[in-house]
Every structure is written in structure tokens, then in C-alpha cells.
Design an enzyme around this catalytic site. Structure first.
Site, short mmCIF file in Angstrom:
data_model
loop_
_atom_site.label_atom_id
_atom_site.label_comp_id
_atom_site.label_asym_id
_atom_site.label_seq_id
_atom_site.Cartn_x
_atom_site.Cartn_y
_atom_site.Cartn_z
N ASP A 68 1.96 -2.65 8.36
CA ASP A 68 2.53 -2.87 6.94
C ASP A 68 1.11 -3.11 6.02
O ASP A 68 1.10 -3.72 4.31
CB ASP A 68 3.18 -3.95 6.33
N ARG A 119 4.45 -9.72 8.52
CA ARG A 119 3.47 -9.66 7.78
C ARG A 119 2.43 -11.03 7.39
O ARG A 119 1.91 -10.78 5.95
CB ARG A 119 4.53 -8.94 6.35
N HIS A 175 12.59 -3.76 -2.44
CA HIS A 175 12.42 -4.59 -3.13
C HIS A 175 12.11 -4.57 -4.43
O HIS A 175 13.17 -3.37 -4.63
CB HIS A 175 10.62 -4.34 -3.00
N CYS A 201 2.50 -0.08 -4.20
CA CYS A 201 2.31 -1.13 -3.03
C CYS A 201 1.08 -0.64 -2.27
O CYS A 201 0.92 -1.46 -2.12
CB CYS A 201 3.46 -0.80 -1.96
N1 GLY Z 1 7.54 -1.45 5.04
C1 GLY Z 1 7.19 -2.24 3.70
C2 GLY Z 1 7.68 -2.96 3.86
O1 GLY Z 1 8.59 -3.38 5.12
O2 GLY Z 1 7.05 -4.80 3.37
#
Ligand code: GLY
Length: 259
Positions: free
Chosen positions: A63, A88, A166, A252
Site C-alpha cells: 500500500d 502500513r 476512508h 490516495c
Molecule cells: N488498500 C489501501 C488501504 O487499505 O490502505
């Protein structure tokens, strides 16, 4: 557009297909096509006068291409995100280094370890800092963002996000301050605050990228593009089908530093 406007992007990882998913089913991703679409996205931003800066590749972070989630600008203050997805979190280290190289002074949220937020959950308008209460962002982060926003003359408002990844999957701002939203986000609280709202029925239509006076719309959101043209916006379209498969929209893929 001034010559100092910059955009941060990151090339997609070959592991893109393994990115996090919250509401969508996993679909196979054509990586070659994704790389091509990312190149076209970068070219479009450049053509609008931005100097494009590539953050270092993160091959092991599927990501990592979604750089918007790693930070947010609150007025002139650059706040590092605290990603809601454990996978992340390391992206922040890389983004901090890139921001410092660009001469910014990113700050961390003064908050407890339980506070999390992704940049995709933050929508800044002239008067408000809207923050999604989603699977990624929580009230503790909103509480910590409030003093930062207050110093910039903005009021922080939490918005429940239960049907999409989001906040900005379901609502973004247009160049004149109106907001575009889809069925994922209830318009009522925004109407109450005095915002002009434009509705789109398309899941990938509400996340638009504003570049100067132009509004970039996903090529999949044909009805959205037509509706915005009816409203006299300058609309461009671009295909990001492979990124939509990871629940991502146009915003994004970049951090825009409009200075
Ligand atoms: N695939 C984008 C996220 O989940 O952050």
C-alpha cells in the site's frame, strides 16, 4: 499555479495486489497496467504545473503507493499519520525523510499509542477539518488533531465512516468549496454546516483530485464527470482501475503541497 507547487508520489510495489482491503473483495491486479496508470497520473500532475517528487520505492509495502495516507497538511502544519493498519506503519518513516528533504518540518501527533489516523480520512476545508471515524482513524486521533486545527482557525468534526475505507472515499472538496459525495457518506451534517453538496451515485465518483481549477475524475465515474461538467467545472478524467481494486481513489496516489 506557482512554480513551487510540489506533489509527492511513490511508484507502486510489485506486491500491490496484496494491499489491505476493508470493504471490497480481493480482485486480481494487472501490475503492468497499474504501473502504466500510475505513470499517466504522474504525467497529468506534471502537466498541471507541479514538480513531482518520488518518495523512495517500498517494495515490501503493497500500500506504499497510497502516499496520501501517511500525512496530512493542516494549514501550514504537516502532521504525520499514525496508520490504522499495522502493515502500513513503516511507510511513515520513509515519508518523514522525504518531507524533511523537501524542507518541511513534519510533526507527530501528541497522543496516546491508541490514537490512529490515515490521511485518507482527513478532509480540510476553509472552515473545518473533517476526520473520518473509520476502521483506520479514531476519536483519540481526532482529539489530538483538534489543537493543531484550532491554531489554523479550523474546527475539527468527526464523521462516521462505516461503508467504505476512508472518509475521502465518499466525499471530497471541489475548487469552489462545494463538496461532492456518494452514498457512502451522509450529506446532512455537511448541509447543516452550510456546504453546497453535489451527489454522485457512483462508488468511485466522490474521490476527485483538484489540480488548480481542474477537477480530475476517475474514468469509471462517467456520470460524475457529466454532472460536474453540467455544474461548469473543468473536468479531466483518468483511468486508475487497478488502484480502485485496492479501495483507492485519485487523491490516495499523491500528496499535494500547494505553496
Ligand atoms: N488498500 C489501501 C488501504 O487499505 O490502505
Amino acid at each position: 499555479m506557482t512554480g513551487t507547487a510540489r506533489a509527492i508520489v511513490r511508484a507502486p510495489s510489485a506486491q500491490l495486489e496484496a494491499g489491505e482491503l476493508t470493504h471490497q473483495e480481493r480482485l486480481s491486479v494487472d501490475f503492468e497496467l497499474a504501473a502504466h496508470q500510475h505513470g499517466a497520473y504522474v504525467d497529468l500532475i506534471r502537466s498541471m504545473g507541479y514538480t513531482v517528487v518520488f518518495a523512495p520505492d517500498l517494495a515490501d509495502h503493497p500500500d506504499g503507493v497510497f502516499v496520501e495516507d501517511t500525512m496530512t497538511m493542516v494549514g501550514s502544519t504537516c502532521v504525520l499519520a499514525r496508520p490504522g493498519a499495522v502493515s502500513r506503519r513503516a511507510e511513515i518513516v520513509s515519508m518523514r525523510a522525504t518531507l524533511v528533504e523537501l524542507g518541511l518540518r513534519p510533526v507527530e501527533l501528541a497522543a496516546s499509542g491508541s490514537a490512529t489516523f490515515d490521511g485518507g480520512d482527513v478532509l480540510l476545508t476553509e472552515r473545518h477539518l473533517f476526520v473520518g471515524l473509520s476502521t483506520r482513524s479514531n476519536q483519540a486521533a481526532i482529539d489530538a488533531l483538534a489543537p493543531v486545527a484550532n491554531t489554523q482557525g479550523c474546527q475539527v468534526t468527526g464523521v462516521p465512516v462505516t461503508r467504505c475505507l476512508h472518509l475521502k472515499t465518499g466525499i471530497t472538496a471541489l475548487p469552489d468549496g462545494a463538496l461532492i459525495h456518494n452514498d457512502y457518506i451522509d450529506a446532512a451534517p455537511f448541509v447543516e454546516l452550510g456546504y453546497q453538496m453535489i451527489h454522485t451515485p457512483e462508488p468511485n465518483g466522490a474521490n476527485v483530485l483538484v489540480l488548480g481549477k481542474s477537477v480530475v475524475v476517475s474514468a469509471e465515474a462517467v456520470e460524475t464527470a457529466a454532472r460536474l461538467r453540467e455544474h461548469r467545472y473543468d473536468v479531466q478524467t483518468i483511468d486508475i482501475s487497478e488502484f480502485h481494486k485496492l479501495e483507492a481513489g485519485l487523491t490516495c496516489l499523491s500528496v499535494l503541497l500547494n505553496r
